[in-house]
Design a protein around this motif. Structure first.
Motif, mmCIF file in Angstrom:
data_model
loop_
_atom_site.group_PDB
_atom_site.id
_atom_site.type_symbol
_atom_site.label_atom_id
_atom_site.label_comp_id
_atom_site.label_asym_id
_atom_site.label_seq_id
_atom_site.Cartn_x
_atom_site.Cartn_y
_atom_site.Cartn_z
ATOM 1 N N GLY A 24 0.765 -0.975 0.028
ATOM 2 C CA GLY A 24 -0.034 0.129 -0.154
ATOM 3 C C GLY A 24 0.961 1.208 -0.086
ATOM 4 N N PHE A 25 0.403 2.207 0.926
ATOM 5 C CA PHE A 25 1.296 3.422 0.643
ATOM 6 C C PHE A 25 2.548 3.551 1.152
ATOM 7 C CE2 PHE A 25 -3.373 5.017 2.503
ATOM 8 C CZ PHE A 25 -3.701 4.922 1.189
ATOM 9 N N GLY A 26 3.043 2.507 1.804
ATOM 10 C CA GLY A 26 4.487 2.531 2.134
ATOM 11 C C GLY A 26 5.287 2.430 0.907
ATOM 12 N N ALA A 27 4.826 1.306 0.209
ATOM 13 C CA ALA A 27 5.505 1.236 -1.258
ATOM 14 C C ALA A 27 5.332 2.459 -1.946
ATOM 15 C CB ALA A 27 4.988 0.049 -1.909
ATOM 16 N N TRP A 28 4.134 3.039 -2.135
ATOM 17 C CA TRP A 28 4.046 4.190 -3.105
ATOM 18 C C TRP A 28 4.343 5.555 -2.731
ATOM 19 C CZ3 TRP A 28 3.956 2.815 -8.069
ATOM 20 C CH2 TRP A 28 3.645 1.359 -8.281
ATOM 21 N N CYS A 29 4.018 5.621 -1.453
ATOM 22 C CA CYS A 29 4.836 7.074 -1.017
ATOM 23 C C CYS A 29 6.235 7.087 -1.088
ATOM 24 C CB CYS A 29 4.143 7.137 0.584
ATOM 25 S SG CYS A 29 2.500 7.865 0.591
ATOM 26 N N THR A 30 6.851 6.101 -0.856
ATOM 27 C CA THR A 30 8.451 5.949 -1.135
ATOM 28 C C THR A 30 8.809 6.137 -2.696
ATOM 29 O OG1 THR A 30 8.865 4.297 0.579
ATOM 30 C CG2 THR A 30 10.353 4.619 -1.122
ATOM 31 N N TYR A 31 7.780 5.618 -3.669
ATOM 32 C CA TYR A 31 8.168 6.110 -4.945
ATOM 33 C C TYR A 31 7.794 7.643 -5.266
ATOM 34 C CZ TYR A 31 8.485 0.979 -5.759
ATOM 35 O OH TYR A 31 8.852 -0.463 -5.924
ATOM 36 N N ALA A 32 6.483 7.949 -4.697
ATOM 37 C CA ALA A 32 6.286 9.483 -4.910
ATOM 38 C C ALA A 32 7.237 10.253 -4.356
ATOM 39 C CB ALA A 32 4.872 9.245 -4.246
ATOM 40 N N LEU A 33 7.562 9.846 -3.246
ATOM 41 C CA LEU A 33 8.691 11.094 -2.633
ATOM 42 C C LEU A 33 9.955 11.149 -3.433
ATOM 43 C CD1 LEU A 33 11.215 11.579 -0.523
ATOM 44 C CD2 LEU A 33 9.138 12.966 -0.329
ATOM 45 N N VAL A 34 10.388 10.126 -3.607
ATOM 46 C CA VAL A 34 11.680 10.065 -4.623
ATOM 47 C C VAL A 34 11.406 10.949 -6.099
ATOM 48 C CG1 VAL A 34 13.357 8.657 -5.854
ATOM 49 C CG2 VAL A 34 12.780 8.081 -3.675
ATOM 50 N N GLY A 35 10.407 10.137 -6.843
ATOM 51 C CA GLY A 35 9.811 10.881 -8.023
ATOM 52 C C GLY A 35 9.603 12.251 -7.833
ATOM 53 N N LEU A 36 8.938 12.707 -6.783
ATOM 54 C CA LEU A 36 8.663 14.283 -6.632
ATOM 55 C C LEU A 36 9.751 15.011 -6.221
ATOM 56 C CD1 LEU A 36 6.666 16.333 -6.250
ATOM 57 C CD2 LEU A 36 6.190 15.942 -3.852
ATOM 58 N N ALA A 37 10.853 14.540 -5.672
ATOM 59 C CA ALA A 37 12.072 15.143 -5.254
ATOM 60 C C ALA A 37 12.768 15.499 -6.728
ATOM 61 C CB ALA A 37 13.071 14.525 -4.123
ATOM 62 N N ILE A 38 12.700 14.473 -7.632
ATOM 63 C CA ILE A 38 13.659 14.633 -8.519
ATOM 64 C C ILE A 38 12.852 15.560 -9.786
ATOM 65 C CG2 ILE A 38 14.636 13.207 -10.802
ATOM 66 C CD1 ILE A 38 14.622 10.918 -8.752
ATOM 67 N N GLY A 39 11.698 15.028 -10.026
ATOM 68 C CA GLY A 39 10.676 15.955 -10.956
ATOM 69 C C GLY A 39 10.559 17.221 -10.521
ATOM 70 N N TYR A 40 10.299 17.698 -9.330
ATOM 71 C CA TYR A 40 10.153 19.027 -8.692
ATOM 72 C C TYR A 40 11.139 20.036 -9.425
ATOM 73 C CZ TYR A 40 8.369 23.066 -5.922
ATOM 74 O OH TYR A 40 7.971 24.161 -5.629
ATOM 75 N N VAL A 41 12.414 19.658 -9.013
ATOM 76 C CA VAL A 41 13.626 20.525 -9.595
ATOM 77 C C VAL A 41 13.883 20.338 -10.998
ATOM 78 C CG1 VAL A 41 14.534 20.536 -7.201
ATOM 79 C CG2 VAL A 41 15.102 18.702 -8.774
ATOM 80 N N ALA A 42 13.611 19.132 -11.582
ATOM 81 C CA ALA A 42 14.014 18.953 -13.049
ATOM 82 C C ALA A 42 12.864 19.921 -13.997
ATOM 83 C CB ALA A 42 13.955 17.497 -13.295
ATOM 84 N N HIS A 43 11.774 19.733 -13.553
ATOM 85 C CA HIS A 43 10.827 20.195 -14.337
ATOM 86 C C HIS A 43 10.426 21.586 -14.189
ATOM 87 C CE1 HIS A 43 10.354 16.245 -16.101
ATOM 88 N NE2 HIS A 43 9.370 15.787 -15.096
ATOM 89 N N ARG A 44 10.563 22.049 -12.675
ATOM 90 C CA ARG A 44 10.156 23.190 -12.500
ATOM 91 C C ARG A 44 11.434 24.400 -12.506
ATOM 92 N NH1 ARG A 44 5.783 25.557 -9.632
ATOM 93 N NH2 ARG A 44 6.166 27.113 -8.254
ATOM 94 N N ARG A 45 12.467 23.825 -12.202
ATOM 95 C CA ARG A 45 13.911 24.682 -12.169
ATOM 96 C C ARG A 45 14.548 24.083 -13.439
ATOM 97 N NH1 ARG A 45 14.858 24.832 -5.628
ATOM 98 N NH2 ARG A 45 13.018 25.495 -5.018
ATOM 99 N N GLY A 46 14.480 23.297 -14.204
ATOM 100 C CA GLY A 46 15.306 22.989 -15.183
ATOM 101 C C GLY A 46 16.599 22.281 -14.856
ATOM 102 N N LEU A 47 16.699 21.355 -13.733
ATOM 103 C CA LEU A 47 17.803 21.051 -13.347
ATOM 104 C C LEU A 47 17.807 19.423 -14.177
ATOM 105 C CD1 LEU A 47 18.268 21.647 -9.604
ATOM 106 C CD2 LEU A 47 19.006 22.976 -11.680
ATOM 107 N N PRO A 48 19.043 18.735 -14.285
ATOM 108 C CA PRO A 48 19.053 17.561 -14.724
ATOM 109 C C PRO A 48 18.192 16.576 -14.144
ATOM 110 C CG PRO A 48 21.213 18.354 -14.880
ATOM 111 C CD PRO A 48 20.350 19.193 -13.876
ATOM 112 N N LEU A 49 17.684 15.674 -15.080
ATOM 113 C CA LEU A 49 16.609 14.578 -14.495
ATOM 114 C C LEU A 49 17.581 13.446 -14.024
ATOM 115 C CD1 LEU A 49 13.738 13.897 -14.250
ATOM 116 C CD2 LEU A 49 13.891 12.644 -16.335
#
Length: 555
Positions: free
Chosen positions: A157-182
């Motif tokens: 459940g949430f343990g798995a998918w919140c782990t994925y969501a957190l890592v993906g958000l930490a990467i995607g937020y700065v990559a797509h919002r600030r133009g940093l490397p993915l």
């Protein structure tokens, strides 16, 4: 905010790659392979010691870290101002439709696990769970069904998918919002700034590469065992399976080698062909076969019973989520106390480490496909939809298997076989011999396509990390190396000590990346809070706006 230079080589074998990341990553993985192949006895002894000391010492770390990730994801998503921030420019629209996005989330990292554990885990907890260990209920009884699904849903459940969501958000937020490397190191820029361009950033990416390889190795190990069990079920020879130490059957060394040659060979060819060719129709085939198999359990299996277990299981899961997420069993010197500690190590700690090790791969994939969505839509979509799909699979497939055992129709033939064979055993009891053979063949095909697409994607993600966020640098020789390396990691560990050896190696390998995940958690919170402060003071928070603002200030 909008600049993170990462040096890559501009010619030769490592053209387009960061040698400071690629070479150490390859050396570490190669050393693991040679250790397992050339020193098998010492390797197994070391793993046993690690299992009883290192892993047990850090079990609390994994338990509390994953619980924290659930809380952080919930707070960021549900807080009105942070949840409305967009992963991209303020007026940017999502790149993919919601249906396509959900479909890709479904295929991200859950296909092989669902085929193995959809029947295997509910049956395992039906036979042994904390309530049974304490002696409050009887094993394999009707009373054991509800806790079996409660614990199954906790792990998927949430343990798995919140782990994925957190890592993906930490990467995607700065990559797509600030133009940093993915790439992984970019997620820590809000904490450490341009220091991530240097040695610290290289170390973060190296840890992510090794964690990804070991996380995918567990998935491959499970898939290879179930693939071989399926070939044995459809009658391709008794040589495929041999007696195991626990009295059951396991894949033979020759079968493991042949399966790896076929599966990793096909995955490598798919990776060489690129994302737009073989991988595209394989993904479509995955979806069609998966929903066809799910419909079979709903119609021909115990559909109503499974749906009842689904509803009850979700209720029990939600009600007990805070307590179960924070419970750490400790030994009190009694036999039951020791058994509870071992149960948690074998299940919950294993899963949390597996999800953390798999997070660089799945997180980067989710970050890539989620541009343009708000944080609230992103977190709720990533945490809820795949989790509900997992619950549906477990309810229908696992519910059918348990119903067949409780009714006496199976007579122990499902529970008494290995976890890799339980799905096929369920089909053998549920269907006529001819129909079971046909459906088992389809499961083997589905398993093969899931394995190929998972390994294919993992190789490309590893090369993207090595290429500082760019996949144009993915050259065929590097694809070949990682394909061969994965097959040797899985093969050597399976032959050395079965899935248990891979499991222990992965839990240890996930430990360094768990520290990175902790920093990611702090980093994304800081990035969001500071962006809200900037917005309040009229300071730009996206790449385009920052560059325009800088030009205005310079003028």
């Amino acid at each position: 905010m909008v600049d993170l230079p990462i040096n890559t080589h501009d010619r030769g074998f490592y053209n387009g790659f960061s040698r400071e990341v690629s070479i150490p990553g390859k050396i570490i993985v190669s050393l693991i392979i040679m250790w397992a192949i050339f020193f098998p006895v010492r390797a197994m002894e070391t793993l046993k010691v690690a299992n009883s000391t290192i892993i047990a010492s850090f079990s609390g770390w994994y338990i509390y870290l994953v619980a924290s990730l659930i809380v952080v994801c919930g707070v960021i998503a549900l807080f009105p101002k942070s949840g409305s921030l967009r992963i991209g420019a303020p007026d940017e629209k999502p790149e993919f439709s919601r249906f396509s996005w959900f479909s890709m989330l479904f295929g991200a990292g859950i296909g092989i696990g669902m085929l193995t554990y959809s029947t295997g885990e509910p049956l395992a907890h039906f036979a042994s769970n904390p309530d049974i260990i304490r002696g409050t209920i009887e094993a394999a009884s009707p009373e054991a069904v509800r806790p079996a699904f409660m614990w199954t849903f906790l792990h998927w459940g949430f343990g798995a998918w919140c782990t994925y969501a957190l890592v993906g958000l930490a990467i995607g937020y700065v990559a797509h919002r600030r133009g940093l490397p993915l790439t992984i190191r970019s997620s820590l820029v809000p904490l450490f700034g341009k220091a991530m361009s240097g040695a610290a950033g290289h170390i973060v990416d190296i840890v992510a590469v090794v964690a990804t390889i070991l996380g995918v190795a567990v998935t491959m190990g499970l898939g290879v065992q179930q693939f071989v069990a399926g070939l044995h079920r459809i009658g391709l020879g008794d040589w495929l399976m041999v007696p195991s130490d626990d009295g059951g059957m396991t894949a033979s060394a020759l079968a493991i080698v042949i399966a790896l040659v076929v599966l990793v060979g096909a995955s490598t060819l798919s990776a060489l062909s690129g994302v737009g060719r073989g991988i595209k129709w394989l993904s479509n085939l995955n979806m069609g076969l998966s929903f066809g198999l799910l419909a079979l359990f709903a119609v021909a299996g115990s559909g109503l019973y499974g749906l009842k277990l689904l509803g009850v299981g979700i209720w029990d899961y939600i009600v007990t989520l805070p307590a179960n997420s924070l419970t750490l069993f400790t030994s009190d010197g009694s036999e039951a106390g020791d058994a509870l500690v071992q149960w948690q190590l074998d299940w919950s700690v294993f899963y949390w480490a597996w999800w953390i090790a798999f997070a660089p791969f799945v997180g980067m994939f989710i970050a890539r496909i989620s541009r343009g969505r708000t944080i609230r839509e992103y977190v709720l979509g990533v945490a809820l939809v795949p989790a509900l799909m997992c619950f549906l699979w477990m309810g229908l497939a696992g519910g059918t298997a348990i119903d067949l055992e409780l009714s006496g129709a199976a007579q122990g033939s499902i529970m008494n076989t290995s976890i890799s064979d339980q799905l096929y055993a369920t089909l053998a009891v549920l269907l006529s011999p001819g129909a079971a053979l046909v459906v088992s063949c389809l499961v083997v095909v589905l398993l093969m396509t899931y394995l190929i697409t998972s390994v294919d994607s993992a190789i490309l993600i590893v090369n993207t990390i090595n290429g500082a966020g760019e996949d144009e640098g993915s050259r065929r020789y590097h694809i070949l190396f990682w394909g061969v390396a994965l097959s040797f990691v899985v093969g050597s560990m399976l032959i050395l000590g079965g899935i248990e050896a891979i499991r222990i190696t992965m839990i240890i390998g996930a430990l360094p990346f768990s520290l990175v995940v902790t920093l990611m958690c702090i980093s994304i919170v800081k990035a969001v809070v500071y962006d809200l402060i900037r917005k309040h003071h009229g300071v730009p928070t996206t790449e385009e706006a920052c560059l325009e603002w800088a030009d205005e200030q310079a003028a």
